[in-house]
Design a protein around this motif. Structure first.
Motif, short mmCIF file in Angstrom:
data_model
loop_
_atom_site.label_atom_id
_atom_site.label_comp_id
_atom_site.label_asym_id
_atom_site.label_seq_id
_atom_site.Cartn_x
_atom_site.Cartn_y
_atom_site.Cartn_z
N GLN A 128 2.18 13.95 16.72
CA GLN A 128 2.06 12.75 15.91
C GLN A 128 2.92 12.89 14.66
OE1 GLN A 128 -2.02 11.32 15.23
NE2 GLN A 128 -2.71 12.94 16.60
N ASP A 129 3.35 11.74 14.11
CA ASP A 129 4.03 11.76 12.83
C ASP A 129 3.06 12.27 11.77
OD1 ASP A 129 6.34 10.77 13.92
OD2 ASP A 129 5.85 8.67 13.47
N MET A 130 3.56 13.11 10.87
CA MET A 130 2.72 13.67 9.83
C MET A 130 2.42 12.62 8.76
SD MET A 130 0.98 16.25 8.84
CE MET A 130 1.60 17.54 9.93
N ASN A 131 1.16 12.58 8.33
CA ASN A 131 0.73 11.71 7.24
C ASN A 131 0.61 12.56 5.98
OD1 ASN A 131 -0.30 8.89 8.52
ND2 ASN A 131 -0.65 10.57 9.94
N PHE A 132 1.54 12.36 5.04
CA PHE A 132 1.57 13.18 3.84
C PHE A 132 0.72 12.53 2.75
CE2 PHE A 132 5.50 14.29 6.07
CZ PHE A 132 5.41 15.68 6.08
N LEU A 133 -0.49 13.06 2.58
CA LEU A 133 -1.40 12.58 1.54
C LEU A 133 -1.71 13.72 0.57
CD1 LEU A 133 -3.89 10.41 3.64
CD2 LEU A 133 -1.77 9.71 2.51
N ASP A 134 -0.71 14.56 0.33
CA ASP A 134 -0.92 15.74 -0.50
C ASP A 134 -0.05 15.78 -1.74
OD1 ASP A 134 1.34 16.02 1.11
OD2 ASP A 134 1.26 18.20 1.03
N ARG A 135 0.93 14.87 -1.86
CA ARG A 135 1.85 14.93 -3.00
C ARG A 135 1.94 13.61 -3.75
NH1 ARG A 135 7.32 17.95 -1.31
NH2 ARG A 135 7.56 17.83 -3.57
N ASN A 136 0.97 12.73 -3.55
CA ASN A 136 0.89 11.46 -4.27
C ASN A 136 2.15 10.62 -4.12
OD1 ASN A 136 -1.57 12.51 -5.06
ND2 ASN A 136 -0.83 13.23 -7.03
N GLU A 137 2.66 10.60 -2.88
CA GLU A 137 3.82 9.78 -2.57
C GLU A 137 3.36 8.39 -2.13
OE1 GLU A 137 6.82 13.24 -0.96
OE2 GLU A 137 4.93 12.90 0.09
N PHE A 138 4.29 7.59 -1.64
CA PHE A 138 4.04 6.17 -1.37
C PHE A 138 4.09 5.92 0.12
CE2 PHE A 138 5.33 1.58 -1.64
CZ PHE A 138 4.34 1.14 -2.51
N ASN A 139 2.98 5.52 0.72
CA ASN A 139 2.90 5.32 2.16
C ASN A 139 3.00 3.85 2.55
OD1 ASN A 139 2.13 8.02 3.69
ND2 ASN A 139 1.14 8.09 1.69
N PHE A 140 3.59 3.05 1.66
CA PHE A 140 3.74 1.62 1.90
C PHE A 140 5.22 1.26 1.95
CE2 PHE A 140 -0.21 2.54 -0.17
CZ PHE A 140 -1.15 1.70 0.42
N GLU A 141 5.53 -0.02 2.04
CA GLU A 141 6.92 -0.48 2.06
C GLU A 141 7.37 -0.85 0.65
OE1 GLU A 141 9.00 -0.60 4.69
OE2 GLU A 141 7.41 0.33 5.92
N PRO A 142 8.65 -0.64 0.33
CA PRO A 142 9.17 -1.14 -0.95
C PRO A 142 9.11 -2.66 -0.98
CG PRO A 142 10.69 0.41 0.09
CD PRO A 142 9.67 0.07 1.12
N SER A 143 9.22 -3.24 -2.16
CA SER A 143 9.19 -4.69 -2.28
C SER A 143 10.47 -5.31 -1.70
CB SER A 143 9.07 -5.09 -3.75
OG SER A 143 10.30 -4.84 -4.43
N GLU A 144 10.40 -6.60 -1.40
CA GLU A 144 11.58 -7.31 -0.89
C GLU A 144 12.71 -7.28 -1.92
OE1 GLU A 144 10.76 -11.24 0.44
OE2 GLU A 144 9.19 -10.62 1.85
N GLU A 145 12.35 -7.37 -3.20
CA GLU A 145 13.36 -7.34 -4.26
C GLU A 145 14.11 -6.01 -4.25
OE1 GLU A 145 10.28 -8.29 -4.57
OE2 GLU A 145 10.18 -10.23 -5.59
N VAL A 146 13.39 -4.91 -4.02
CA VAL A 146 14.03 -3.60 -3.96
C VAL A 146 14.97 -3.51 -2.77
CG1 VAL A 146 13.59 -1.15 -3.49
CG2 VAL A 146 12.26 -2.35 -5.25
N VAL A 147 14.52 -4.01 -1.63
CA VAL A 147 15.36 -3.98 -0.43
C VAL A 147 16.62 -4.81 -0.64
CG1 VAL A 147 15.48 -4.61 2.01
CG2 VAL A 147 13.39 -3.58 1.09
N LYS A 148 16.48 -5.97 -1.26
CA LYS A 148 17.64 -6.83 -1.52
C LYS A 148 18.61 -6.15 -2.50
CE LYS A 148 15.31 -11.27 -0.77
NZ LYS A 148 14.79 -12.51 -1.43
#
Length: 351
Positions: free
Chosen positions: A3-23
């Protein structure tokens, strides 16, 4: 299949960036990388610092930029512990190991000040800290709000109380990496940097804005000769990463997106309190950051570690004295939070 590893140990971001950031990334004019920034001709260091100046209503000259908040912290500690006088820095009893490490790099002395457990949170012992400051006369008093790994934060009035208890020769270095989770009211920042000449406040796009890979940090400093020297030391003569500048501006313009993510994290806090806190031997601490600290029966450590490994989840099991029976869990997506909670419940029922 692994399985893909779920990193919940370094306070990173497990969501998507905003549309504005992508643009901002997709529409970036690559030719800009062929030239240095021209904003230096206006006496400013970056389009990002200029944006921050307007957003926070703070003089651009009082804004510093760095390679994440870690860079700003390192700059401040290295500079102020080597400019002469005291080489002592005070840090919270339970805090990020990096603080001591960067002081060690310049042969600084690091002392821990009292932090005590109070119900389901941790608090600073202001009286004990005041006595320690008077005795040690440190060059730097470092505070983290919210603090990692305990998750507690300081009110603006408490930050001002700390500034009032030290001499102007002591720099109050405030790590606010997680502060945007607490509130969107930042008016106190302007008041502190305009009132006190010995304050440095560090923030980052790594936590609330979910861009740890961007490595962009920013900070605010008081006004005075010593801070003027520090900002000259900190500033980059030829400017900053022009792509990162534009992405950073886009992120700060995406408040609604990241507030939605913060609401998902609040749901997780409530779930952990509702389902894990009542378990025998467990304790869930209040948190105003993107992680939560949970105390667990130490005899369950190996079983918990194995259960998380089986699920392809990485959780931070603390090993520092005083909190070595605790685990720090990054707040992730709803399905990740549910899996972590169910895993703990499963192991706890086997006691």
């Amino acid at each position: 299949m692994q399985q893909d590893m779920n990193f919940l140990d370094r306070n990173e971001f497990n969501f998507e960036p905003s549309e504005e950031v992508v643009k901002a990334f997709n529409n970036f004019d690559i030719k800009k990388l062929c030239f240095y920034t021209r904003i230096y001709g206006e006496g400013k260091k970056s389009i990002f610092s200029d944006f921050l100046s307007e957003r926070y209503d703070i003089n651009e000259q009082q804004i510093i930029l760095g390679y994440g908040a870690e860079d700003l912290l390192k700059q401040a500690v290295h500079y102020f512990l080597t400019e002469g006088g005291s080489k002592t820095m005070l840090i919270p009893k339970y805090s990020w190991w990096y603080y001591k490490s960067i002081a060690d790099e310049v042969a600084g002395t690091t002392l821990q000040y009292p932090v005590y457990e109070n119900g389901d949170t941790f608090c600073y012992d202001f009286e004990g800290l005041k006595a320690m400051v008077d005795e040690v006369k440190p060059k730097i008093l470092l505070v983290a709000s919210p603090n990692n790994p305990t998750g507690n934060g300081l009110e603006p009035s408490e930050l001002e109380r700390l500034l009032q208890m030290v001499q102007p020769s002591t720099i109050v270095l405030v790590d606010e990496a997680y502060a945007s989770f607490v509130s969107d009211d930042t008016s106190y920042v302007k008041k502190l940097v305009e009132t006190y000449s010995n304050v440095v406040i560090c923030r980052t796009l790594s936590k609330f804005y979910g861009l740890p890979g961007l490595r962009m940090g920013f900070g605010f400093v008081g006004r005075g000769e010593e801070m003027d020297r520090f900002t000259r030391y900190s500033n980059k003569y030829l400017g900053y990463d022009r792509l990162s500048e534009e992405i950073a501006i886009a992120a700060l313009k995406s408040e609604e997106h990241y507030r939605h993510v913060a609401n998902v994290m609040q749901e997780a806090r409530e779930m952990y309190n509702r389902e894990i806190a009542p378990l025998n031997g467990f304790k869930v601490y209040r948190s105003v950051a993107n992680f939560i600290l949970i105390k667990y029966p130490i005899e369950l450590k190996e079983a918990l570690q194995q259960a998380f490994a089986d699920q392809s989840y990485k959780i931070k099991f603390m090993d520092e004295p005083g909190i070595n029976t605790h685990m720090r869990i990054t707040l992730g997506r709803r399905e990740q939070n549910r899996t972590v909670c169910d895993t703990i419940l499963h192991i706890a029922k086997q006691q």
